[in-house]
Scaffold this active site. Structure first.
Site, PDB file in Angstrom:
ATOM      1  CG  ASN A 208      20.717  38.692  41.220  1.00 29.03           C
ATOM      2  OD1 ASN A 208      20.982  39.888  41.312  1.00 29.03           O
ATOM      3  ND2 ASN A 208      20.927  37.833  42.212  1.00 29.03           N
ATOM      4  CG  ASP A 304      16.046  33.003  53.484  1.00 28.03           C
ATOM      5  OD1 ASP A 304      16.478  34.075  53.953  1.00 28.03           O
ATOM      6  OD2 ASP A 304      15.005  32.916  52.812  1.00 28.03           O
ATOM      7  CB  ILE A 305      21.354  35.635  54.611  1.00 23.52           C
ATOM      8  CG1 ILE A 305      22.252  34.823  53.673  1.00 23.52           C
ATOM      9  CG2 ILE A 305      22.189  36.406  55.625  1.00 23.52           C
ATOM     10  CD1 ILE A 305      23.003  35.651  52.659  1.00 23.52           C
ATOM     11  CG  PHE A 323      14.910  45.079  50.301  1.00 20.44           C
ATOM     12  CD1 PHE A 323      15.526  45.317  51.520  1.00 20.44           C
ATOM     13  CD2 PHE A 323      14.668  46.146  49.452  1.00 20.44           C
ATOM     14  CE1 PHE A 323      15.904  46.596  51.882  1.00 20.44           C
ATOM     15  CE2 PHE A 323      15.047  47.432  49.798  1.00 20.44           C
ATOM     16  CZ  PHE A 323      15.668  47.659  51.021  1.00 20.44           C
ATOM     17  CE  LYS A 341      12.614  35.295  52.346  1.00 16.67           C
ATOM     18  NZ  LYS A 341      13.909  35.150  51.687  1.00 16.67           N
TER      19      LYS A 341
HETATM   20  N1  CTP Z   1      17.399  36.651  51.145  1.00 22.42           N
HETATM   21  C1  CTP Z   1      18.429  36.177  51.915  1.00 22.42           C
HETATM   22  N2  CTP Z   1      18.985  34.954  51.614  1.00 22.42           N
HETATM   23  C2  CTP Z   1      18.532  34.223  50.590  1.00 22.42           C
HETATM   24  C3  CTP Z   1      17.474  34.700  49.793  1.00 22.42           C
HETATM   25  C4  CTP Z   1      16.935  35.926  50.096  1.00 22.42           C
HETATM   26  O1  CTP Z   1      18.854  36.837  52.846  1.00 22.42           O
HETATM   27  N3  CTP Z   1      19.098  33.058  50.317  1.00 22.42           N
HETATM   28  C5  CTP Z   1      16.772  37.912  51.513  1.00 22.42           C
HETATM   29  C6  CTP Z   1      16.973  39.039  50.539  1.00 22.42           C
HETATM   30  O2  CTP Z   1      18.114  39.810  50.849  1.00 22.42           O
HETATM   31  C7  CTP Z   1      15.693  39.822  50.717  1.00 22.42           C
HETATM   32  C8  CTP Z   1      14.664  38.783  51.088  1.00 22.42           C
HETATM   33  O3  CTP Z   1      15.409  37.686  51.563  1.00 22.42           O
HETATM   34  O4  CTP Z   1      15.783  40.709  51.821  1.00 22.42           O
HETATM   35  C9  CTP Z   1      13.713  38.365  50.013  1.00 22.42           C
HETATM   36  O5  CTP Z   1      14.363  37.783  48.971  1.00 22.42           O
HETATM   37  P1  CTP Z   1      13.556  37.182  47.697  1.00 22.42           P
HETATM   38  O6  CTP Z   1      14.581  36.631  46.801  1.00 22.42           O
HETATM   39  O7  CTP Z   1      12.617  38.193  47.163  1.00 22.42           O
HETATM   40  O8  CTP Z   1      12.697  36.071  48.395  1.00 22.42           O
HETATM   41  P2  CTP Z   1      12.742  34.531  48.238  1.00 22.42           P
HETATM   42  O9  CTP Z   1      13.124  33.952  49.529  1.00 22.42           O
HETATM   43  O10 CTP Z   1      13.565  34.197  47.063  1.00 22.42           O
HETATM   44  O11 CTP Z   1      11.235  34.193  47.975  1.00 22.42           O
HETATM   45  P3  CTP Z   1      10.552  33.869  46.574  1.00 22.42           P
HETATM   46  O12 CTP Z   1      11.435  32.912  45.883  1.00 22.42           O
HETATM   47  O13 CTP Z   1       9.236  33.341  46.990  1.00 22.42           O
HETATM   48  O14 CTP Z   1      10.432  35.188  45.859  1.00 22.42           O
END
Ligand code: CTP
Length: 397
Positions: A208, A304-305, A323, A341
């Protein structure tokens, strides 16, 4: 920069000891005084004469040097410093410290002191990764010992990976951050940053547009307030800040593993733009065009970390900040994301292409907490970081 400080520098036995000579020069250039201690193994790599010439004072090297004992006992030597720096800190010195050994001058000083200690480890990658070393590091972290590095890269022994001693400017920054005595002194804070790369085959990956700029600015601002920062970064385009521990990863799964290893922490800031999906089966050969047929990629969801750490029953950081990068209904989506989350705060931003935020120099964020939402005006990413870190310091006070 903090005022002039008295630094006791212990030089261990490793090829990186030559960097300690430059470290002495840079510290003195910045007004600090350096009292050098050379271990017996260290003296195999650099000479006492070059060390004392650069430090402009005598080098201490043997516990049983009675003249020195008469001049200044080892207890006094270790306590007359504002900070003790060990560079390079070898696997052996680290093991001795973790066990509380005191069988030479360096280990005795380290055991006898009540002064803050900063280690710059340097060793072969396998030695660094060995369970025994990692156990010792965890013990020392628990004892409040600070670390800078090691960095990843090519090593003198011909291998590649973590184990290279931190570069001199990094060590200087870590020393000064430790001396800065800010509101976050003594706090360990984890920051994730940058994009992740999810491999498709040996030459292609999913990625990305994150540059890592916001996460880097936050880590720098945290270190400036005295925090011990662990910076877990994907392949970002901006260089990591100095004076923080940098852990480089590629994929979301590697990032999760690095985060779990880096805990416990007082706070964790998840600024990384983690890929939500990876290709379910990475091809170990380059995928070829086959007569016009299109490839079919099957996806799998990444862990999802942020959600994983927020849900920890044991060892959850006191403050977990996520974020939310959104393109529509920013506040509503981010508020829902905070609940989903399980984190404490969400820093939401609009990443629609028209805003130029993703990969740009500015950011316009809304902070969402249990108390409500607060929209901040558009400002530079360093300013967003400074304001956010100020708030983090208040929350942890
Ligand atoms: N994040 C994370 N691990 C993931 C995805 C996201 O730790 N696999 C964390 C990002 O670092 C950020 C937050 O989650 O702090 C939000 O990430 P975002 O990509 O905006 O959210 P999504 O879970 O992808 O939700 P959506 O797809 O509905 O936007």
């Amino acid at each position: 920069m903090p005022g002039a400080s008295r630094i006791l520098l212990i030089i261990g036995g490793g090829i990186a000891a030559y960097k300690a000579l430059d470290l002495i020069r840079r510290l003195r250039e910045r007004g600090h005084s350096v009292t050098p201690v050379l271990t017996r193994a260290g003296a195999e790599f650099v000479t006492p004469l070059s060390v004392s010439a650069l430090a402009g004072r005598k080098v201490y090297s043997d516990l049983f040097d009675l003249t020195d004992e008469a001049e200044m006992g080892h207890i006094e030597l270790s306590r007359s410093a504002d900070v003790i720096v060990v560079a390079p800190a070898t696997a052996d010195l680290i093991a001795k410290m973790a066990q509380g050994h005191a069988d030479d001058l360096a280990s005795t000083l380290l055991l006898a002191t009540d002064t803050p200690v900063l280690l710059a480890p340097a060793m072969n990658v396998r030695m660094w990764q060995h369970a025994a070393t990692q156990r010792n590091i965890a013990t020392l972290r628990g004892d409040g010992i600070g670390f800078v590095g090691p960095n990843e890269g090519d090593m003198a022994c011909g291998e590649h990976g973590p184990g290279r001693m931190a570069e001199v400017p990094q060590i200087v920054a870590a020393v000064e951050a430790g001396l800065a005595d800010g509101p976050l002194t003594g706090r360990r804070i984890l920051v994730t940053s940058g994009p992740t790369h999810e491999p498709i085959d040996p030459v292609r990956y999913l990625a990305n547009r994150s540059s890592g700029a916001q996460g880097t600015a936050i880590a720098r601002a945290l270190a400036a307030l005295g925090a011990e920062v662990v910076f877990v970064t994907g392949p970002a385009t901006v260089p990591p800040p100095e004076g923080v521990e940098v852990i480089r990863v590629e994929t979301a799964r590697e990032m999760l593993a690095a985060v779990e290893r880096a805990l416990p922490a007082d706070a964790a800031i998840f600024a990384a733009a983690v890929a939500d999906w990876r290709v379910a089966r990475e091809s170990d050969r380059k995928m070829k065009k086959t007569g016009g047929a299109l490839p079919h990629l099957e996806f799998a969801e990444n862990p999802d970390i942020l959600a994983t750490v927020s849900a920890l029953a044991e060892g959850r950081p006191r403050l977990v900040v996520g974020f939310a990068a959104e393109t529509d209904d920013v506040v509503a989506n981010a508020t829902a994301k905070r609940a989903r989350k399980g984190c404490d705060w969400i820093v939401a931003n609009d990443v629609s292409a028209a805003t130029g935020i993703m990969g740009g120099a500015e950011n316009a964020v809304t902070i969402i907490t249990a108390e409500g939402t607060e929209a901040w005006p558009r400002m530079g990413k360093a300013e967003v970081a400074a304001r956010l870190v100020e708030r983090i310091a208040q929350a942890l006070a």
